[in-house]
Scaffold this active site. Structure first.
Site, short mmCIF file in Angstrom:
data_model
loop_
_atom_site.label_atom_id
_atom_site.label_comp_id
_atom_site.label_asym_id
_atom_site.label_seq_id
_atom_site.Cartn_x
_atom_site.Cartn_y
_atom_site.Cartn_z
N THR A 162 0.81 -1.15 -0.16
CA THR A 162 -0.03 0.05 0.00
C THR A 162 0.85 1.10 0.05
OG1 THR A 162 -0.08 0.16 2.50
CG2 THR A 162 -1.89 -1.15 1.39
N HIS A 163 0.53 2.36 -0.65
CA HIS A 163 1.29 3.36 -0.85
C HIS A 163 2.85 3.02 -1.39
CE1 HIS A 163 -1.51 5.26 1.76
NE2 HIS A 163 -1.47 4.38 2.70
N SER A 284 17.15 -1.80 -27.23
CA SER A 284 17.16 -0.66 -27.44
C SER A 284 18.37 -0.53 -28.75
CB SER A 284 18.20 0.04 -26.34
OG SER A 284 18.95 0.99 -26.60
N LYS A 290 19.47 -3.75 -22.96
CA LYS A 290 18.29 -3.50 -22.54
C LYS A 290 17.30 -4.62 -23.10
CE LYS A 290 16.97 0.63 -21.53
NZ LYS A 290 16.48 1.28 -20.62
N ASN A 292 13.30 -4.15 -23.00
CA ASN A 292 12.07 -3.10 -22.55
C ASN A 292 10.61 -3.75 -22.62
OD1 ASN A 292 14.04 -1.29 -22.07
ND2 ASN A 292 14.06 -0.61 -24.44
N GLU A 297 3.75 -0.99 -21.79
CA GLU A 297 4.08 0.31 -21.91
C GLU A 297 3.02 0.98 -22.66
OE1 GLU A 297 8.03 1.80 -22.29
OE2 GLU A 297 8.63 0.39 -20.75
N TYR A 324 -31.71 13.82 -35.71
CA TYR A 324 -30.51 13.54 -36.30
C TYR A 324 -29.87 14.69 -36.56
CZ TYR A 324 -26.70 12.11 -39.26
OH TYR A 324 -25.35 11.77 -40.02
N1 ARG Z 1 -22.81 9.38 -43.08
C1 ARG Z 1 -23.86 9.73 -42.34
C2 ARG Z 1 -23.81 9.38 -40.76
O1 ARG Z 1 -22.68 8.71 -40.60
C3 ARG Z 1 -25.24 8.95 -42.60
C4 ARG Z 1 -26.48 9.49 -42.17
C5 ARG Z 1 -26.55 10.86 -42.96
N2 ARG Z 1 -27.71 11.48 -42.98
C6 ARG Z 1 -28.27 12.80 -43.28
N3 ARG Z 1 -29.09 13.06 -43.17
N4 ARG Z 1 -27.17 13.41 -43.75
O2 ARG Z 1 -24.25 9.87 -39.88
#
Ligand code: ARG
Length: 464
Positions: A162-163, A284, A290, A292, A297, A324
């Site tokens: 711990t720590h 390296s 080395k 690594n 990482e 949309y």
């Molecule tokens: N390429 C568009 C997207 O990835 C598809 C939908 C586009 N619709 C629109 N009304 N422009 O969202």
């Protein structure tokens, strides 16, 4: 790229009096990254066409033509012969255009009762569902590899910290099982997120639904969705499922990153608790000595980009009014990169876990330093009747004396020990051993080898 900017008319061209510039075309196009949705786009279109035919919205002949055209497009894509055109903006319009070239009017009828808005939402959900299924399998493989390692080292002892200070001895098996728990929760989160991914947006059309007599349940059943999205506005604009997935993915990577940090520390020659198989390390170019731990990482580093993708999607969403908006096109690259990073990382880690060599002697030597059994001595005194705070004080004085003399608690003679508390008797020496210390923590969740074996049986049952 300019060769692909032909004079082909866009899907909405009749409304416009001038074409967009080449720069705007490139800026708004998504085909170069969303073409990887092609198989899901086709799957969604076929389910939609099947429903349109079933409902008498298109003819049986149109349906057959669409199926034939899509089969050809699938094989063209698989063979790398499909010509993706920037002019056609995205995966959806590219496929629809080619379909129309191949089968004529039936291709033009496919988009009846549908919009790209519900189409793209469907594609992403199908894509993500399949990615989640792959990730769940890989999480299982990684857990199995860690369980095997835990079993081999149920009794191997290393210092628990711990720590970053030596705290108490623990078994290496127990330490590995801590990661098995983390990756188990990750798998649960993925499975839970999948429930919300697995709902059908199609039928929402652009945003308000459609005037055609569609059968959404049929499409949902064909595509293996558990349900249909219940509100058309939400269906086309919801990306919660992708954000939720990225959050779950960020936690997967966080766990991987913590484990990576430990592997790097353990592999440092100063610590020398483990060796990683050579195939996960590099040398390296200047320092010949080395070896690594590049893979852990890099995994630790890649966690940053996955966290970044989560923030990108949250930020993408926060200002959007319903429904949309084109902003949503920006959901894809962060999502794809998150999936790719998590899948590659888990695959490598499952393999790497099997390439860990444990250096039990070095672990044991480290556990013998730092007074790791001091709590055991205090617990011993409590069991002999001393209140815990007084026991803590007595042991602190004993540790102080050992530090001054440069020895361990178990190096003190019984008489010396009794100067700190007369309650100490000869049975103390078994309590102060590393084995005695871990074996005494024998309850569910404790580090005792017994409990490690028990937990392994439980996890194996879960994973079978
Ligand atoms: N390429 C568009 C997207 O990835 C598809 C939908 C586009 N619709 C629109 N009304 N422009 O969202």
């Amino acid at each position: 790229m300019t060769a692909q900017l032909s004079k082909k008319s866009e899907a909405w061209s009749a409304r416009f009096s001038e074409p967009v510039s080449d720069l705007v075309k490139r800026y708004t196009a998504s085909v170069f990254f969303d073409k990887r949705l092609a198989q899901f786009d086709i799957q969604g279109s076929l389910a939609h066409a099947d429903m349109l035919a079933q409902q008498g919205i298109i003819s049986r002949q149109d349906h057959a033509d669409i199926q034939r055209g899509m089969a050809q497009i699938e094989s063209e894509i698989a063979a790398g012969r499909f010509e993706w055109l920037l002019d056609l903006e995205d995966v959806h319009l590219n496929i629809e255009k080619r379909l129309t070239e191949l089968v004529g009017d039936a291709g033009k009828r496919l988009h009846t009762g549908r919009s790209r808005n519900d189409q793209v939402a469907t594609d992403i959900r199908l894509y993500l569902r399949s990615a989640i299924d792959d990730i769940v399998v890989l999480l299982r493989e990684l857990r199995l590899a860690l369980v095997d390692l835990a079993e081999q080292h149920a009794e191997t002892i290393l210092p628990g910290f711990t720590h970053m200070q030596v705290a108490q001895p623990v078994t290496f098996g127990h330490h590995m099982l801590a990661y098995v728990e983390m990756f188990g929760r990750d798998a649960e989160r993925m499975a839970d997120c999948r429930k919300r991914v697995n709902r059908l947006p199609l039928g929402a059309a652009a945003l308000a639904g459609t005037t055609f007599p569609i059968d959404r349940e049929r499409v949902a059943a064909t595509l293996g969705f558990d349900d249909v999205c219940r509100n058309s506005l939400d269906a086309v604009s919801d990306r919660d499922f992708a954000i939720e997935f990225c959050a779950a993915a960020a936690l997967v990577m966080t766990h991987v990153s913590r484990m990576s940090e430990e592997l790097v520390i353990w592999m440092s020659p100063r610590v020398g608790f483990i060796e990683l198989a050579d195939r996960f390390c590099t040398g390296s170019s200047i320092m010949p000595q080395k070896k690594n731990p590049d893979v852990p990482e890099l995994a630790r580093g890649k966690t940053g980009r996955v966290n970044g993708h989560l923030i990108a999607l949250l930020t993408l969403m926060k200002g959007q009014p319903l429904a949309y908006n084109k902003d949503n096109q920006e959901d894809k690259e962060p999502l794809f990169d998150t999936v790719d990073t998590v899948i590659d990382t888990l695959r490598i880690f499952a393999d790497m876990a099997r390439g860990i060599t444990v250096k039990a002697d070095a672990m044991r030597a480290a556990a013998l330093q730092g007074y790791a059994t001091a709590t055991d001595l205090a617990d011993y005194l409590v069991k002999k009747g001393l209140p815990f705070r007084d026991a803590h004080e007595a042991v602190a004085r004993a540790v102080r004396a050992c530090v001054d003399r440069g020895c361990d608690l178990s190096d003190l003679s019984l008489d010396e020990m009794r100067t700190f508390s007369p309650l100490v008797e000869a049975d103390i020496f078994s309590v102060l051993t590393l084995e005695g210390s871990v074996a005494a923590r024998d309850h569910i969740g404790g580090t005792a080898p017994n409990q490690v074996r028990r937990a392994i049986i439980e996890v194996r049952k879960q994973l079978s």
